[in-house]
Design a protein around this motif. Structure first.
Motif, mmCIF file in Angstrom:
data_model
loop_
_atom_site.group_PDB
_atom_site.id
_atom_site.type_symbol
_atom_site.label_atom_id
_atom_site.label_comp_id
_atom_site.label_asym_id
_atom_site.label_seq_id
_atom_site.Cartn_x
_atom_site.Cartn_y
_atom_site.Cartn_z
ATOM 1 N N SER A 1 -1.371 12.576 -20.246
ATOM 2 C CA SER A 1 -2.220 11.992 -21.286
ATOM 3 C C SER A 1 -3.408 12.911 -21.558
ATOM 4 N N PRO A 2 -3.999 12.816 -22.750
ATOM 5 C CA PRO A 2 -5.131 13.697 -23.084
ATOM 6 C C PRO A 2 -6.341 13.440 -22.181
ATOM 7 N N TYR A 3 -7.027 14.523 -21.803
ATOM 8 C CA TYR A 3 -8.241 14.442 -20.993
ATOM 9 C C TYR A 3 -9.435 14.704 -21.904
ATOM 10 N N TYR A 4 -10.344 13.733 -21.983
ATOM 11 C CA TYR A 4 -11.526 13.833 -22.833
ATOM 12 C C TYR A 4 -12.782 13.929 -21.968
ATOM 13 N N ILE A 5 -13.766 14.679 -22.452
ATOM 14 C CA ILE A 5 -15.057 14.715 -21.764
ATOM 15 C C ILE A 5 -15.667 13.319 -21.776
ATOM 16 N N PHE A 6 -15.711 12.709 -22.941
ATOM 17 C CA PHE A 6 -16.170 11.321 -23.073
ATOM 18 C C PHE A 6 -14.945 10.485 -23.391
ATOM 19 N N ASN A 7 -14.474 9.722 -22.392
ATOM 20 C CA ASN A 7 -13.221 8.994 -22.535
ATOM 21 C C ASN A 7 -13.454 7.498 -22.361
ATOM 22 N N TYR A 8 -13.738 6.845 -23.467
ATOM 23 C CA TYR A 8 -13.987 5.404 -23.465
ATOM 24 C C TYR A 8 -13.054 4.763 -24.481
ATOM 25 N N GLY A 9 -11.803 4.577 -24.042
ATOM 26 C CA GLY A 9 -10.808 3.963 -24.920
ATOM 27 C C GLY A 9 -11.182 2.533 -25.264
ATOM 28 N N ALA A 10 -10.668 2.062 -26.391
ATOM 29 C CA ALA A 10 -10.957 0.705 -26.859
ATOM 30 C C ALA A 10 -10.443 -0.332 -25.863
ATOM 31 N N GLY A 11 -11.135 -1.449 -25.792
ATOM 32 C CA GLY A 11 -10.741 -2.566 -24.941
ATOM 33 C C GLY A 11 -11.578 -2.661 -23.679
ATOM 34 N N THR A 12 -11.667 -3.868 -23.165
ATOM 35 C CA THR A 12 -12.456 -4.079 -21.945
ATOM 36 C C THR A 12 -11.759 -3.442 -20.746
ATOM 37 N N LEU A 13 -12.538 -3.105 -19.759
ATOM 38 C CA LEU A 13 -11.989 -2.532 -18.532
ATOM 39 C C LEU A 13 -11.066 -3.526 -17.839
ATOM 40 N N SER A 14 -11.437 -4.788 -17.874
ATOM 41 C CA SER A 14 -10.631 -5.812 -17.211
ATOM 42 C C SER A 14 -9.264 -5.990 -17.862
ATOM 43 N N MET A 15 -9.128 -5.549 -19.110
ATOM 44 C CA MET A 15 -7.845 -5.650 -19.811
ATOM 45 C C MET A 15 -7.140 -4.294 -19.878
ATOM 46 N N GLY A 16 -7.616 -3.318 -19.093
ATOM 47 C CA GLY A 16 -6.957 -2.026 -19.041
ATOM 48 C C GLY A 16 -7.503 -0.990 -20.008
ATOM 49 N N GLY A 17 -8.520 -1.355 -20.793
ATOM 50 C CA GLY A 17 -9.127 -0.405 -21.719
ATOM 51 C C GLY A 17 -10.165 0.453 -21.010
ATOM 52 N N GLY A 18 -10.868 1.260 -21.787
ATOM 53 C CA GLY A 18 -11.889 2.134 -21.219
ATOM 54 C C GLY A 18 -13.305 1.659 -21.479
#
Length: 197
Positions: A69-86
């Motif tokens: 998967s892509p590696y980002y310096i700032f990696n905050y994917g959509a969605g809550t952490l509790s639901m598997g998002g970033g």
């Protein structure tokens, strides 16, 4: 007793000024870290109640993770952490606002208390901001290595859910603070001077 402590500290400071400076730096840094550990979950919880949590924030693609998967310096994917998002833009803002508040406080305490600087506050602030931006980008790039495993450990493997999320917030903030701690001390010795350069 207080007078004896003051005399002892003065004597130690006179004999070991760099060590005394480091001890004060250590104490101030730890105080600022405690502030960050309090503020970060508060901001994250506030921002998580907004649509920002569902706004993808991934910047600085610099390669791939081990799984491809892509590696980002700032990696905050959509969605809550509790639901598997970033955590989305909400998490990014919580981290950066917390860090900004902490760094403003840290700047003045370190400048005035630890280093007792008398050089230009403007020049020192400019260099501080430059160092902060560089360190923030570096720490963000490193966070990609430990953020997901730490949250997974506390939330899923230990089955702590929301409490695990808060514990992971604290652990990631501690790691981030430790990185900053060891990088900032030598920088502060350069930018905070007792006389005009």
């Amino acid at each position: 007793m207080l007078t004896g402590l003051k005399k002892g500290w003065k004597s130690f400071t006179d004999r070991h000024p760099a060590m005394a400076q480091f001890i004060i730096f250590f104490m101030v840094s730890n105080g600022v870290t405690v502030l960050q550990m309090i503020l970060m979950p508060v901001f994250r919880n506030v921002f998580e109640m907004t649509a920002l949590v569902n706004t993808n924030f991934q910047i600085g693609h610099i390669g791939s993770n081990l799984d491809g998967s892509p590696y980002y310096i700032f990696n905050y994917g959509a969605g809550t952490l509790s639901m598997g998002g970033g955590g989305g833009l909400a998490y990014f803002l919580a981290v950066e606002i917390t860090m900004a508040i902490a760094q403003v406080i840290n700047f003045f305490l370190q400048r005035n208390v630890t280093f007792k600087a008398s050089n230009s506050i403007f020049k020192a602030a400019v260099w501080y901001v430059i160092a902060y931006v560089i360190i923030t980008i570096g720490a963000a790039a490193l966070q990609g290595l430990y953020k997901a495993p730490v949250y997974d450990l506390f939330m899923n493997r230990f089955h702590l859910g929301r409490s695990g999320e808060t514990m992971a917030d604290v652990i990631t903030m501690l790691i981030n603070s430790a990185v900053s701690f060891w990088v900032f001390f030598p920088i502060f010795r350069i930018i905070f001077k007792n006389k005009e350069d």
